[in-house]
Design a protein around this motif. Sequence first.
Motif, PDB file in Angstrom:
ATOM      1  N   ASP A  19      -1.765 -16.997  25.192  1.00  0.00           N
ATOM      2  CA  ASP A  19      -1.234 -16.286  26.353  1.00  0.00           C
ATOM      3  C   ASP A  19      -2.318 -16.061  27.391  1.00  0.00           C
ATOM      4  O   ASP A  19      -2.100 -16.253  28.588  1.00  0.00           O
ATOM      5  N   ASP A  73      -2.907  -5.895  24.561  1.00  0.00           N
ATOM      6  CA  ASP A  73      -4.087  -6.610  24.084  1.00  0.00           C
ATOM      7  C   ASP A  73      -4.630  -5.841  22.890  1.00  0.00           C
ATOM      8  O   ASP A  73      -4.863  -4.647  22.980  1.00  0.00           O
ATOM      9  N   ALA A  76       2.752  -5.179  28.005  1.00  0.00           N
ATOM     10  CA  ALA A  76       1.787  -6.221  27.655  1.00  0.00           C
ATOM     11  C   ALA A  76       0.662  -5.570  26.872  1.00  0.00           C
ATOM     12  O   ALA A  76       0.057  -4.606  27.349  1.00  0.00           O
ATOM     13  N   LEU A 109       0.857  -9.679  33.115  1.00  0.00           N
ATOM     14  CA  LEU A 109      -0.582  -9.762  32.863  1.00  0.00           C
ATOM     15  C   LEU A 109      -1.407  -9.434  34.111  1.00  0.00           C
ATOM     16  O   LEU A 109      -2.577  -9.095  33.991  1.00  0.00           O
ATOM     17  N   GLU A 141      -4.082  -9.529  17.898  1.00  0.00           N
ATOM     18  CA  GLU A 141      -3.101 -10.373  18.598  1.00  0.00           C
ATOM     19  C   GLU A 141      -1.653 -10.091  18.171  1.00  0.00           C
ATOM     20  O   GLU A 141      -0.885 -11.004  17.902  1.00  0.00           O
ATOM     21  N   SER A 145       5.547 -15.277  27.096  1.00  0.00           N
ATOM     22  CA  SER A 145       4.797 -14.031  27.185  1.00  0.00           C
ATOM     23  C   SER A 145       4.324 -13.789  28.601  1.00  0.00           C
ATOM     24  O   SER A 145       4.400 -12.681  29.123  1.00  0.00           O
ATOM     25  N   THR A 185      -9.424 -10.454  21.902  1.00  0.00           N
ATOM     26  CA  THR A 185      -7.994 -10.483  21.555  1.00  0.00           C
ATOM     27  C   THR A 185      -7.604  -9.647  20.344  1.00  0.00           C
ATOM     28  O   THR A 185      -6.427  -9.359  20.152  1.00  0.00           O
ATOM     29  N   LEU A 238       0.135 -10.153  22.553  1.00  0.00           N
ATOM     30  CA  LEU A 238      -0.445 -11.277  23.287  1.00  0.00           C
ATOM     31  C   LEU A 238      -1.527 -11.935  22.427  1.00  0.00           C
ATOM     32  O   LEU A 238      -2.295 -11.238  21.758  1.00  0.00           O
ATOM     33  N   TYR A 280      -2.620 -17.632  31.159  1.00  0.00           N
ATOM     34  CA  TYR A 280      -2.733 -16.744  32.316  1.00  0.00           C
ATOM     35  C   TYR A 280      -3.959 -17.091  33.159  1.00  0.00           C
ATOM     36  O   TYR A 280      -3.881 -17.176  34.391  1.00  0.00           O
TER      37      TYR A 280
END
Lengths: 732, 732
Positions: free
Chosen positions: A207, A135, A133, A11, A200, A5, A197, A203, A211
Amino acid sequence: MTLDSVKKFDLDAMFKPRSIALVGASSDSRKLSGRPLRFLKEYGYKGTIYPINPNYPEIAGLKCYPNLAAVPGEIDLAIVGMAAAGVPAIIRECAAKGVRAVTVFSAGFAEMGDEGKRMQEELRKAAFDGNVALDGPNCAGLIGVRDKVIATFNSAMDRGSILEGPVSFVAQSGALGTYMFAAAQDAGVGFDYWVSTGNEVVLGFPDFVSYFVMQPTTRTIIGYMEDARDGEAFKRCALDALRAGKPLIILKVGESEAGAKAAASHTGALAGSDRVYSAVFDQCGVIRAHDVEDLFDLANVCAAPKYPRGPRTALMTISGGAGILMCDRCEESGLKVATLTEETKAALKKVLPAFASVVNPVDVTAELVATPDLLVRPMEITLADPNVDSLVIFLGMQVHNGAKLADHIVQAAARTDKMVAMNWIAAPPVALQKLRENNVPVFSDPARGIRSLGALVNYVQRRERFLAKNLDPSRAPTASRGRREQAGITDKTVETRAVIQVRPMIDQARKEKRKALTEGEGKAILELYGIPTPGRKLATTAAEAVKAAEEMGFPVVMKISSADITHKTEAGGVRLGIKDAKEAGAGFDDIMAKAKAYNPKAKLDGVLVEEMIGDAVQVIVGFKQDPRFGPVVTFGMGGIFVELIRDFALRVAPFDEDEALAMMQETKAYPLLTGFRGDKKRDVAALAKVILAASQLAQDFKEDFAELDINPVMVLPEGKGAKAVDALLVLK
Amino acid sequence: MTLDSVKKFDLDAMFKPRSIALVGASSDSRKLSGRPLRFLKEYGYKGTIYPINPNYPEIAGLKCYPNLAAVPGEIDLAIVGMAAAGVPAIIRECAAKGVRAVTVFSAGFAEMGDEGKRMQEELRKAAFDGNVALDGPNCAGLIGVRDKVIATFNSAMDRGSILEGPVSFVAQSGALGTYMFAAAQDAGVGFDYWVSTGNEVVLGFPDFVSYFVMQPTTRTIIGYMEDARDGEAFKRCALDALRAGKPLIILKVGESEAGAKAAASHTGALAGSDRVYSAVFDQCGVIRAHDVEDLFDLANVCAAPKYPRGPRTALMTISGGAGILMCDRCEESGLKVATLTEETKAALKKVLPAFASVVNPVDVTAELVATPDLLVRPMEITLADPNVDSLVIFLGMQVHNGAKLADHIVQAAARTDKMVAMNWIAAPPVALQKLRENNVPVFSDPARGIRSLGALVNYVQRRERFLAKNLDPSRAPTASRGRREQAGITDKTVETRAVIQVRPMIDQARKEKRKALTEGEGKAILELYGIPTPGRKLATTAAEAVKAAEEMGFPVVMKISSADITHKTEAGGVRLGIKDAKEAGAGFDDIMAKAKAYNPKAKLDGVLVEEMIGDAVQVIVGFKQDPRFGPVVTFGMGGIFVELIRDFALRVAPFDEDEALAMMQETKAYPLLTGFRGDKKRDVAALAKVILAASQLAQDFKEDFAELDINPVMVLPEGKGAKAVDALLVLK
């Protein structure tokens, strides 16, 4: 998912965006859709902000665009808070526009029934297809503290300021994550990144952890967790953090039975046993917090620039009583009250008042109130002692001299390569501030300070072992091979043969719709995996039983053999210590009769005649499959120890021989294996091989076997091995 | 000492003085001798202040007197801070002047060698002879908050204000007592009285506790303790507090081995085992705090006007995660997550959003942020549930609506007779203040809130049992008689005879300079106390052994009898399961030979031939004499349970049958007595009698017996009794 990911998705675009689009932006700054804009402006975000709303030409002085496509420049991050139904289309618009990251506040997805689930799937597909990406959804957004990326409606932002620092926070709850974000800052925890999160769908928790591990500004990651969801990904991110030396501290709820029940009703999922989480945390070097303040305390202690190399702790105090209090908490926290050298004590005697104690805890006495400089030399002397890994100082109040004392401490901490931490009751704010600014951990309660330091020492030791092995238990195939060798499976051909020979037994049992393998099958499988079992023979008549016993040598054990009878003792199907031919013959008839009476429908294979193992300590080895983390191997002492006092250890497979030995050592009954009260030492090396073989079997057949129970394993004296006397393999 | 001291000495003069003399008063308000005067004036003490110092005509605007005799009016309290040598004379001056109370700051007494000890004795005599209530020496003085009696140099007074409230504080450390006094106020604890006890030459910890119990303004007493000193007095003051329903909460240091070692070096005394303190605290209803903030938390929860009647706790939360967190801590804290009635759930459904959980924990959801009134009805409905003993609410932040929510909670708490407590993370100060002013306990961490509530519930239950029995275990002679009856010693003559018959055995053993009684003597004594032992006979020849065994019936046990051999098994002096005459004869010779080889100097009485007890669960009963609290009775399961996992219970004598049963129940191995895995139920009533008899023996001969070890007691099936198979009585 972790590495993939982080590689697949951008990110940086999410957490360090050069531009942010606010989809459905509102001019009403009290609304969910209006709050991020207000925060971005108030906190001074330096990038470009694009409000998106077809109903307005401008919002809060910024030009407003009718849709994403109309925006002239590039967009890194989009904030989406509209009704769920419209979100998948917006994600596709994002993809078309080249928006690389989105945070979705909108609720109403998988948590809201079938239609919600369908939309969530559509959302996932849109994000994956478009390389966006994502969230959330159903989250409270995210924050990049340094760049003032306030992409959230988090009400902690209403307080007007954020304490910047080295801690990043991953929260599986928007509300609690928000409150904890605020309270942590009150406790002196400064932040780098924060993320909620939500569901989910793209991500997940791992993940974000991976990051943040990669960010040079992040030194510690804290997490609030309700469900790890993807166990393998979680283990990987935890090991990423461990390798990087950035402590990962997690408050995971659902520890108790009542809590687990509440968690299941809250998250709608049975998230695996909490003891398994604890095992995974231990194995992967995750520090577990047990309550909210515990999490902050651990974040504070981990923010220290220098970690203790070991548990030997020097205690220094202005009050004898506080010294005792700190000692009280050392042992249970895994710390040792350091034994100071004679040189140290002599040197302390020279600089402290005559009535001061120079034995650890070092009592600098209330003279310190009048003479704050009195603290300087004792700190230097104590920190120079080779028997000391860290120094914890207790002070109270000091309204007048607090700032000066704090300066002394900050300087001492800067000049040593050891850890210096403070327990300061009712500390003056100016002292607190100086200590925090200089990353000297400070606690308002001695017990909390000592406990946190103990957790850090445990982390340091765990990490050292990890680095020494340079072994990643969740990936390395060589490690797995090593374990097979330890288990006696050295030849590749043998290994393959073991697996090949097990398969038909499973197929046969499934064909017969059995829930478990027979004891005979079970033992045959154990032997294929290098676990010795007693010599045995199946007798179908009394005469065969007598003959088998005579060949084997008396005494023998006799047991019913039937896949339909799992509780053999209860069925009257086990007789120990059969002494001669007469008993053997009678035993056969008796066992068969009792088994028939116990379960008239049971298919009886006959009676197993077995070598009787004497002079052994009985233990239990087994495994279960955890819904989150897969094969979990358990070890415990036989009989009442497991049943009465729940004295057992567990590990998530794979693990190595050291962990197998550690499992034994963490049970209270361990001394029974090492020569308790004049008994012989037991073959723990052989027992470790049994545990590792069980672990290998669990991994090789994780789709087939739900459970293994070897009860008992007879552990013979040192050098004589260990034998599995029973084996229950339950099919999935 | 407690009641006597409170009667003999005038503690009102100490804590509510109408006039205060400052002996050796100084105009320098930074000096120890100058600080109380400054504080008395700053805080507005309304009584008369007499500075005493021959060197000044006036100090700080007050007329200064050359000595106490020169003061025209009466003096209630004198504050003394001069060098130690002059203090006894000052106390005599006080007595002559009719001063009724003194607090002595001066150090340099018993803590400073023999001359100090002599002066301390002189000081004690002067105070007792002159009827002067004395606090200290070597103490930090005392505070009466309501009357602004600031008779201390306590630096917490530099902060300029004291939070008044219902808590009084007795501290066995001036420094730590001071810091904790300050920090407690920061944590919302309001005070009534504070005292630092110093060397306790006249008044001690228990005297102050008993005095505070009598004050109508005091509702809770907290203590910091290093050494109880007088165990009996301590128990009495604790029971005073329990009877009055004023929780006594004590932070006692020296819990761990390292802590006990540090305490011994700090206080110069081995203050008894910490586990014994825990037992005394439990038996006398003292709530034990384990660290500083724990003490404050408990003080806060005990300040609530309404206590929960039981453990059934309703949880209400704005965040699902926080609900789980609270559940997690309930079980370990002794609370039960209440099962709400169907009516309650239906009523909640009507007033809460559709997606809210109405199963405990009740999730009021984030809707509360927009609609604070949403909290009112759920609180009312939940508190009305008959299955609910208390309500704990979790909130986070609420910058805008904090005050309104606090008002709702205060009102709900006022309208119910149940306990309402708050866990509020990052609460707005205005909300905190409203809750505290209205005695609604509020915690910043869910775990701390739940743990404190659990301790309070445990206290309430303990007190209920105490009141139901209306029995004071430390005084009532009738209770003691009752226990003798339970132990089978019903006749006064028998009781006396038991004691009379034991004495000669002790005398004989002392004459022979033995450290212990023989097993035979020990068992004879147990029988006198109503503890059955197996039939036995001493044989001095092999022939006698055979005859005794035949009369008794096989199988029998044979054991060496010698006061010089205490570890019989180690000496090869025990043989079990002797089956026939031949084995008995050979056994005698073998045991005698081995005993001689083991200890050639031992005087051998012969071999005890004993009935063999089958079908029993083996337990251990014994006692030790604690230096502070006297006879301490222990109970544990036999063998590895005690030795390996330290699974034993203890109680300070005297105690009753319920406590004896509770001792069994608190061991992990208790199920072995109640029919574990199909085993028979055991005669726990008979076992309780054994425990009580051991307790009686320990009390009757506390000057003679240091220790009893009955290992094992064989506990037979229900109705069949329990028998002591071995008995080791060690002399003091």
